[in-house]
Design a protein around this motif. Structure first.
Motif, PDB file in Angstrom:
ATOM      1  N   ASN A  18       5.169   6.018   2.257  1.00  0.00           N
ATOM      2  CA  ASN A  18       5.038   7.012   3.318  1.00  0.00           C
ATOM      3  C   ASN A  18       3.569   7.367   3.516  1.00  0.00           C
ATOM      4  O   ASN A  18       2.777   7.347   2.566  1.00  0.00           O
ATOM      5  CB  ASN A  18       5.817   8.275   2.973  1.00  0.00           C
ATOM      6  N   ALA A  19       3.232   7.705   4.740  1.00  0.00           N
ATOM      7  CA  ALA A  19       1.869   8.130   5.058  1.00  0.00           C
ATOM      8  C   ALA A  19       1.924   9.519   5.658  1.00  0.00           C
ATOM      9  O   ALA A  19       2.716   9.777   6.579  1.00  0.00           O
ATOM     10  CB  ALA A  19       1.225   7.167   6.055  1.00  0.00           C
ATOM     11  N   THR A  20       1.103  10.409   5.130  1.00  0.00           N
ATOM     12  CA  THR A  20       1.051  11.777   5.650  1.00  0.00           C
ATOM     13  C   THR A  20      -0.373  12.125   6.037  1.00  0.00           C
ATOM     14  O   THR A  20      -1.311  11.869   5.287  1.00  0.00           O
ATOM     15  CB  THR A  20       1.539  12.791   4.598  1.00  0.00           C
ATOM     16  N   MET A  21      -0.522  12.678   7.215  1.00  0.00           N
ATOM     17  CA  MET A  21      -1.834  13.136   7.653  1.00  0.00           C
ATOM     18  C   MET A  21      -1.682  14.520   8.271  1.00  0.00           C
ATOM     19  O   MET A  21      -0.604  14.871   8.747  1.00  0.00           O
ATOM     20  CB  MET A  21      -2.455  12.149   8.639  1.00  0.00           C
ATOM     21  N   ASN A  22      -2.768  15.276   8.208  1.00  0.00           N
ATOM     22  CA  ASN A  22      -2.717  16.674   8.618  1.00  0.00           C
ATOM     23  C   ASN A  22      -3.744  16.969   9.696  1.00  0.00           C
ATOM     24  O   ASN A  22      -4.795  16.331   9.770  1.00  0.00           O
ATOM     25  CB  ASN A  22      -2.986  17.569   7.407  1.00  0.00           C
ATOM     26  N   SER A  71      -1.709  24.621  11.498  1.00  0.00           N
ATOM     27  CA  SER A  71      -1.787  23.241  11.029  1.00  0.00           C
ATOM     28  C   SER A  71      -0.517  22.482  11.390  1.00  0.00           C
ATOM     29  O   SER A  71       0.557  23.069  11.585  1.00  0.00           O
ATOM     30  CB  SER A  71      -2.008  23.198   9.522  1.00  0.00           C
ATOM     31  N   SER A  72      -0.670  21.176  11.447  1.00  0.00           N
ATOM     32  CA  SER A  72       0.438  20.278  11.738  1.00  0.00           C
ATOM     33  C   SER A  72       0.310  19.061  10.834  1.00  0.00           C
ATOM     34  O   SER A  72      -0.806  18.695  10.426  1.00  0.00           O
ATOM     35  CB  SER A  72       0.416  19.843  13.200  1.00  0.00           C
ATOM     36  N   SER A  73       1.433  18.449  10.524  1.00  0.00           N
ATOM     37  CA  SER A  73       1.384  17.216   9.737  1.00  0.00           C
ATOM     38  C   SER A  73       2.233  16.152  10.408  1.00  0.00           C
ATOM     39  O   SER A  73       3.243  16.452  11.056  1.00  0.00           O
ATOM     40  CB  SER A  73       1.865  17.456   8.312  1.00  0.00           C
ATOM     41  N   PHE A 101      -9.156  16.979  20.893  1.00  0.00           N
ATOM     42  CA  PHE A 101      -8.637  15.988  19.969  1.00  0.00           C
ATOM     43  C   PHE A 101      -9.240  16.193  18.594  1.00  0.00           C
ATOM     44  O   PHE A 101     -10.399  16.605  18.463  1.00  0.00           O
ATOM     45  CB  PHE A 101      -9.007  14.577  20.435  1.00  0.00           C
ATOM     46  N   GLY A 102      -8.461  15.880  17.559  1.00  0.00           N
ATOM     47  CA  GLY A 102      -9.014  15.813  16.231  1.00  0.00           C
ATOM     48  C   GLY A 102      -9.828  14.541  16.075  1.00  0.00           C
ATOM     49  O   GLY A 102      -9.793  13.660  16.943  1.00  0.00           O
ATOM     50  N   ALA A 103     -10.555  14.428  14.962  1.00  0.00           N
ATOM     51  CA  ALA A 103     -11.430  13.277  14.733  1.00  0.00           C
ATOM     52  C   ALA A 103     -10.663  12.041  14.297  1.00  0.00           C
ATOM     53  O   ALA A 103     -11.211  10.946  14.302  1.00  0.00           O
ATOM     54  CB  ALA A 103     -12.498  13.622  13.704  1.00  0.00           C
ATOM     55  N   GLY A 104      -9.410  12.214  13.915  1.00  0.00           N
ATOM     56  CA  GLY A 104      -8.573  11.059  13.618  1.00  0.00           C
ATOM     57  C   GLY A 104      -8.463  10.710  12.148  1.00  0.00           C
ATOM     58  O   GLY A 104      -9.342  11.018  11.345  1.00  0.00           O
ATOM     59  N   THR A 105      -7.341  10.094  11.809  1.00  0.00           N
ATOM     60  CA  THR A 105      -7.097   9.542  10.481  1.00  0.00           C
ATOM     61  C   THR A 105      -6.882   8.042  10.628  1.00  0.00           C
ATOM     62  O   THR A 105      -6.014   7.621  11.402  1.00  0.00           O
ATOM     63  CB  THR A 105      -5.853  10.168   9.826  1.00  0.00           C
ATOM     64  N   GLN A 106      -7.677   7.271   9.913  1.00  0.00           N
ATOM     65  CA  GLN A 106      -7.547   5.806   9.972  1.00  0.00           C
ATOM     66  C   GLN A 106      -6.587   5.364   8.876  1.00  0.00           C
ATOM     67  O   GLN A 106      -6.854   5.581   7.698  1.00  0.00           O
ATOM     68  CB  GLN A 106      -8.909   5.157   9.787  1.00  0.00           C
ATOM     69  N   VAL A 107      -5.483   4.769   9.272  1.00  0.00           N
ATOM     70  CA  VAL A 107      -4.447   4.344   8.328  1.00  0.00           C
ATOM     71  C   VAL A 107      -4.429   2.826   8.244  1.00  0.00           C
ATOM     72  O   VAL A 107      -4.375   2.139   9.268  1.00  0.00           O
ATOM     73  CB  VAL A 107      -3.062   4.865   8.762  1.00  0.00           C
TER      74      VAL A 107
END
Lengths: 111, 116
Positions: A18-22, A71-73, A101-107
């Motif tokens: 699983n991948a979780t980002m906030n 916050s959101s996840s 926009f947020g700066a992003g999460t690279q998955v």
């Protein structure tokens, strides 16, 4: 300055995990949206959660929103190599022009 | 149904040159947006339009102008390009909604601009 911040900045997992980002934000929002961006492409909408909602599901995606913590996840379950992308949150408000926009999460999901 | 298209895909300019980026959508959307995306940052809103003939400034409007003469087209102009405008530019559109919380945005593939 950006209203939204995302963490982690990068995430590397194996297929099936699983991948979780906030995403955290500073001011009141109307809704919060999550987008995916594959390398060199435009953004694709994943899911929208309104400020009066706490949780939403779409396929393998689960989004939560905590307005008290601002916050959101985003949870991606049973990840696949095709989930490799950058994920962005978008905060919208009632103020015209205040999209952020947020700066992003690279998955990166490795087989 | 092509969705949102952008032309050109790539462009190299010299400082001081001008150019226009074209965005077209065939979904009859009321709202259209121009963003720029820089490394390590999310998208930042340059200008937006809530309907034909109307435009407004976003977060980073300086150095850019826009026009929405037809509902399906949204043009972004750089009158005198500067190296700081080197970026990837994205156009998006969405249906009418409450304020800018109109919902899902549909994005074009982007234009990669380099200003030397």
């Amino acid at each position: 300055s950006q209203q939204g911040e995302e963490d982690p900045q990068a995430l590397s997992i194996q297929e099936g995990e699983n991948a979780t980002m906030n995403c955290s934000y500073k001011t009141s929002i109307n809704n919060l949206q999550w987008y995916r961006q594959n390398s060199g492409r435009g953004l694709v909408h994943l899911i929208l959660i309104r400020s009066n909602e706490r949780e939403k599901h779409s396929g393998r995606l689960r989004v939560t929103l905590d307005t008290s913590k601002k916050s959101s996840s985003l949870l991606i379950t049973a990840s696949r190599a095709a989930d490799t992308a950058s994920y962005f949150c978008l905060m919208t408000t009632d103020s015209w022009g205040k999209l952020q926009f947020g700066a992003g999460t690279q998955v990166v999901v490795t087989p | 149904n092509a969705g949102v298209t952008q032309t050109p895909k790539f462009r190299v300019l010299k400082t001081g040159q001008s150019m226009t980026l074209l965005c077209a959508q065939d979904m009859n959307h009321e709202y259209m947006y121009w963003y720029r995306q820089d490394p390590g940052m999310g998208l930042r809103l340059i200008h937006y339009s809530v309907g034909e003939g109307t435009t407004a400034k976003g977060e980073v409007p300086d150095g850019y102008n826009v026009s929405r003469l037809k509902k399906q087209n949204f043009l972004l102009g750089l009158e005198s390009a500067a190296p700081s405008q080197t970026s990837v530019y994205f156009c998006a559109s969405s249906q009418r909604g409450k304020g800018l919380a109109g919902g899902e945005q549909f994005f074009g593939p982007g234009t990669r601009l380099t200003v030397l």
